[in-house]
Design a protein around this motif. Structure first.
Motif, PDB file in Angstrom:
ATOM      1  N   UNK A  69      -2.477  -3.195  -3.221  1.00  0.00           N
ATOM      2  CA  UNK A  69      -2.465  -4.464  -3.947  1.00  0.00           C
ATOM      3  C   UNK A  69      -2.605  -5.599  -2.946  1.00  0.00           C
ATOM      4  N   UNK A  70      -3.317  -6.627  -3.355  1.00  0.00           N
ATOM      5  CA  UNK A  70      -3.627  -7.705  -2.417  1.00  0.00           C
ATOM      6  C   UNK A  70      -3.673  -9.055  -3.110  1.00  0.00           C
TER       7      UNK A  70
ATOM      8  N   UNK B 174       0.844  -1.189   0.000  1.00  0.00           N
ATOM      9  CA  UNK B 174       0.000   0.000   0.000  1.00  0.00           C
ATOM     10  C   UNK B 174       0.879   1.238   0.000  1.00  0.00           C
ATOM     11  N   UNK B 175       0.629   2.134  -0.945  1.00  0.00           N
ATOM     12  CA  UNK B 175       1.404   3.363  -1.037  1.00  0.00           C
ATOM     13  C   UNK B 175       0.472   4.555  -1.202  1.00  0.00           C
ATOM     14  N   UNK B 176       0.926   5.703  -0.731  1.00  0.00           N
ATOM     15  CA  UNK B 176       0.186   6.941  -0.932  1.00  0.00           C
ATOM     16  C   UNK B 176      -1.141   7.027  -0.233  1.00  0.00           C
ATOM     17  N   UNK B 177      -1.342   6.282   0.834  1.00  0.00           N
ATOM     18  CA  UNK B 177      -2.628   6.303   1.536  1.00  0.00           C
ATOM     19  C   UNK B 177      -2.999   7.729   1.926  1.00  0.00           C
ATOM     20  N   UNK B 178      -4.226   8.119   1.596  1.00  0.00           N
ATOM     21  CA  UNK B 178      -4.712   9.435   1.946  1.00  0.00           C
ATOM     22  C   UNK B 178      -4.341  10.542   0.966  1.00  0.00           C
ATOM     23  N   UNK B 179      -3.644  10.192  -0.113  1.00  0.00           N
ATOM     24  CA  UNK B 179      -3.184  11.188  -1.072  1.00  0.00           C
ATOM     25  C   UNK B 179      -3.960  11.091  -2.390  1.00  0.00           C
ATOM     26  N   UNK B 180      -3.469  11.831  -3.392  1.00  0.00           N
ATOM     27  CA  UNK B 180      -4.086  11.774  -4.716  1.00  0.00           C
ATOM     28  C   UNK B 180      -3.735  10.499  -5.463  1.00  0.00           C
TER      29      UNK B 180
END
Length: 255
Positions: free
Chosen positions: A67-68, A56-62
């Motif tokens: 991926x899971x 998980x990357x960039x949570x809360x951003x644009x």
């Protein structure tokens, strides 16, 4: 921590397997409390196993991306819940293309857009009221401008769950309180309630060796080992119900 004896005393009639559930809670809990709190997954539907997030990357951003992939443990739990006695369930599920797939969801948390695991893009359209399941959770509009229903067939709450993984701060923002029968707005929820579970929320509850989907119908304040604590009345999809401590419940972010 709410004691086992306190929970047993308050369990609603009809939850026949709950004594065994409590007896096994400290030894058969699927994950340690810390690990369970950190685990995330992406919902593929209320009656489908769900893959566990490994990136998980960039949570809360644009540019939020998750991926899971499904784990054997998730499929084993799903089989135990939905097809008990089917010895071929785990093998057959693991052999499907879906089980070998990497599931991906992305979101623009600032502008309120999500591309869900189904590959379709949805736009945030407020939050659901408390008239039915999922009250207070995000509501979504599809590419044609239609609201995606919150029923199981439509899958709107599955999109909400994926948004909660990608945009946790936005998803956890204050939910509107439901008006009382007199039309007067109810006070905002306490911090403890907001941090846990809410009435009308869909959850997974520990039931024997499995996690079973259900709905929170009421929140009660009980006496715990360290003072007053919250416990949750939950009605499960299998028809059983009971009063549960938070450590025997988890968010509907998968399975």
């Amino acid at each position: 921590m709410i004691t086992e004896s306190h929970c047993i005393a308050r369990f609603a009639s009809g939850w026949r397997a709950l004594t065994g559930l409590l007896a096994a809670a400290t030894t058969a809990f699927a994950l340690p409390a810390a690990a369970a709190a950190q685990e995330e997954w992406l919902s593929l539907g209320s009656k489908h196993w769900s893959p566990t997030v490994f990136s998980k990357t960039g949570a809360g951003t644009e540019n939020a991306v998750a991926e899971a992939r499904v784990t054997r443990a998730a499929i084993e739990g799903w089989c135990a819940n939905w097809t008990p006695g089917d010895r071929d369930c785990v093998r057959s599920q693991l052999s499907t293309p879906e089980a070998k797939k990497t599931w991906r969801a992305t979101a623009n948390c600032i502008k309120g857009r999500i591309t869900a695991v189904d590959g379709n893009t949805y736009t945030l359209a407020g939050r659901w009221d408390n008239a039915d399941i999922g009250g207070g959770r995000t509501r979504w509009r599809d590419a044609s401008g239609q609201i995606v229903g919150r029923d199981n067939a439509s899958g709107g709450l599955g999109i909400s769950q994926q948004w909660e993984v990608l945009c946790p701060a936005t998803a956890a923002s204050a939910r509107p309180a439901a008006p009382s029968s007199s039309g007067v707005q109810r006070p905002a929820q306490s911090a403890a309630t907001t941090a846990g579970f809410t009435v009308g929320e869909t959850v997974y509850a520990r039931y024997g060796a499995a996690w079973v989907r259900g709905k929170v119908t009421r929140i009660s304040r009980v006496s715990g080992a360290k003072g007053p604590e919250l416990a949750y009345n939950v009605t499960l999809e299998n028809g059983e119900r009971g009063l549960l401590p938070a450590h025997m419940m988890r968010k509907t972010q998968g399975r």
